[in-house]
Design a protein around this motif. Structure first.
Motif, PDB file in Angstrom:
ATOM      1  N   LEU A   1     -24.003  49.311 -57.200  1.00  0.00           N
ATOM      2  CA  LEU A   1     -23.969  48.577 -58.461  1.00  0.00           C
ATOM      3  C   LEU A   1     -25.244  48.824 -59.262  1.00  0.00           C
ATOM      4  O   LEU A   1     -25.192  49.069 -60.479  1.00  0.00           O
ATOM      5  N   LYS A   2     -26.382  48.770 -58.586  1.00  0.00           N
ATOM      6  CA  LYS A   2     -27.650  49.020 -59.270  1.00  0.00           C
ATOM      7  C   LYS A   2     -27.688  50.430 -59.842  1.00  0.00           C
ATOM      8  O   LYS A   2     -28.171  50.647 -60.968  1.00  0.00           O
ATOM      9  N   PHE A   3     -27.156  51.397 -59.080  1.00  0.00           N
ATOM     10  CA  PHE A   3     -27.167  52.785 -59.562  1.00  0.00           C
ATOM     11  C   PHE A   3     -26.391  52.910 -60.870  1.00  0.00           C
ATOM     12  O   PHE A   3     -26.900  53.436 -61.869  1.00  0.00           O
ATOM     13  N   PHE A   4     -25.146  52.467 -60.884  1.00  0.00           N
ATOM     14  CA  PHE A   4     -24.313  52.673 -62.073  1.00  0.00           C
ATOM     15  C   PHE A   4     -24.797  51.832 -63.258  1.00  0.00           C
ATOM     16  O   PHE A   4     -24.707  52.288 -64.411  1.00  0.00           O
ATOM     17  N   GLN A   5     -25.312  50.640 -63.004  1.00  0.00           N
ATOM     18  CA  GLN A   5     -25.827  49.841 -64.111  1.00  0.00           C
ATOM     19  C   GLN A   5     -27.087  50.452 -64.705  1.00  0.00           C
ATOM     20  O   GLN A   5     -27.217  50.547 -65.933  1.00  0.00           O
ATOM     21  N   THR A   6     -28.011  50.861 -63.839  1.00  0.00           N
ATOM     22  CA  THR A   6     -29.264  51.446 -64.323  1.00  0.00           C
ATOM     23  C   THR A   6     -29.018  52.784 -65.001  1.00  0.00           C
ATOM     24  O   THR A   6     -29.507  53.044 -66.114  1.00  0.00           O
ATOM     25  N   SER A   7     -28.264  53.655 -64.338  1.00  0.00           N
ATOM     26  CA  SER A   7     -27.975  54.971 -64.890  1.00  0.00           C
ATOM     27  C   SER A   7     -27.242  54.862 -66.218  1.00  0.00           C
ATOM     28  O   SER A   7     -27.591  55.525 -67.209  1.00  0.00           O
TER      29      SER A   7
ATOM     30  N   ALA B   1     -24.735  46.555 -53.105  1.00  0.00           N
ATOM     31  CA  ALA B   1     -25.810  46.282 -54.060  1.00  0.00           C
ATOM     32  C   ALA B   1     -26.405  47.565 -54.621  1.00  0.00           C
ATOM     33  O   ALA B   1     -26.701  47.662 -55.824  1.00  0.00           O
ATOM     34  N   ALA B   2     -26.555  48.567 -53.770  1.00  0.00           N
ATOM     35  CA  ALA B   2     -27.175  49.825 -54.195  1.00  0.00           C
ATOM     36  C   ALA B   2     -26.303  50.568 -55.202  1.00  0.00           C
ATOM     37  O   ALA B   2     -26.807  51.109 -56.196  1.00  0.00           O
TER      38      ALA B   2
END
Length: 256
Positions: free
Chosen positions: A69-75, A66-67
């Motif tokens: 995925l959140k990193f690459f989507q947000t970034s 989850a972490a």
């Protein structure tokens, strides 16, 4: 021209910055330490103003599904939006060979999400997919640690020296946008367990390496096509044996 390297203080980013500066370009090595944060958006517009090219080699600090995925989507969302606002003409990203072949891996699913954001944006782009770095082989062993032994996939892979990846990335950065994906891989293919065994031996690690076709690679079961570059890929020049000998000769036999 002005080029911004996101993740410019890491293994790949710092070497890329050096090469591009040697070629006479105005290069900004951007990272949270330099006040540029793609997660919060801090400093992005100021850093990208006047830049013709942005190269994204940033990596998630966590490999948890989850972490990451959140990193690459947000970034990716924040970075591409800032590029659109500031008029960036070419977005370059480093990805991994086999990302779309291994959906069981949370990390590789996140890289696919990153690639999709790039393709769906209006920014001209180039994606360079690389095979695993020689320097990463020890980390593969750590991810499979079982105490006195490690169970490693016996599938083929095609590792490459990180410096050869940087050279390919520099060429892509200075070329026109491809609006597509290219690959780079090492000059040889090996069974993964074989190279992990050789790296551990070179570093004095006594753990037994057990070849296991069902062993997981960051959550995914591999086959002989999963992590090898396809036809037309750029091929690095450094052979594994030469790298291993040079690395073993470093102080305290450090292989990195």
């Amino acid at each position: 021209m002005k080029i911004v390297v996101i993740g410019g203080s890491g293994l790949i980013g710092s070497r890329l910055v050096s090469i591009l500066r040697d070629k006479g370009h105005d290069v900004l090595a951007a990272s949270p330490d330099s006040g540029v944060n793609t997660i919060t958006g801090e400093g992005l517009d100021a850093a990208l103003t006047g830049a013709q090219v942005v190269v994204d080699v940033a990596n998630s600090p966590s490999f948890e599904d989850a972490a990451v995925l959140k990193f690459f989507q947000t970034s990716g969302t924040n970075l591409l939006a800032a590029e659109a606002r500031t008029g960036v003409k070419h977005h370059v990203a480093l990805s991994i060979v086999g990302t779309d072949r291994l959906p069981e891996s949370g990390y590789l699913r996140a890289k696919v999400a990153q690639e999709n954001l790039i393709k769906e944006s209006k920014i001209p782009y180039s994606i360079l997919r690389s095979t695993q770095f020689f320097e990463f082989i020890g980390r593969i062993a750590q991810s499979a640690d079982g105490g006195e032994s490690v169970r490693i996939s016996s599938a083929l892979f095609q590792p490459i020296l990180s410096a050869d990846v940087v050279a390919a990335l520099a060429d892509v950065t200075l070329g026109p946008p491809l609006n597509g994906t290219v690959e780079v891989g090492g000059p040889e293919r090996f069974q993964m367990d074989e190279l992990v065994r050789r790296v551990l031996k070179a570093t004095g690690d006594k753990r037994e390496v057990i070849a296991d076709p069902r062993a997981r690679y960051f959550g995914a079961e591999l086959n002989d096509q999963s992590l090898v570059a396809g036809p037309g890929a750029r091929i690095g020049s450094k052979r594994f044996e030469d790298w291993l000998k040079e690395s073993a000769a470093q102080p305290r036999g450090k292989v990195a």
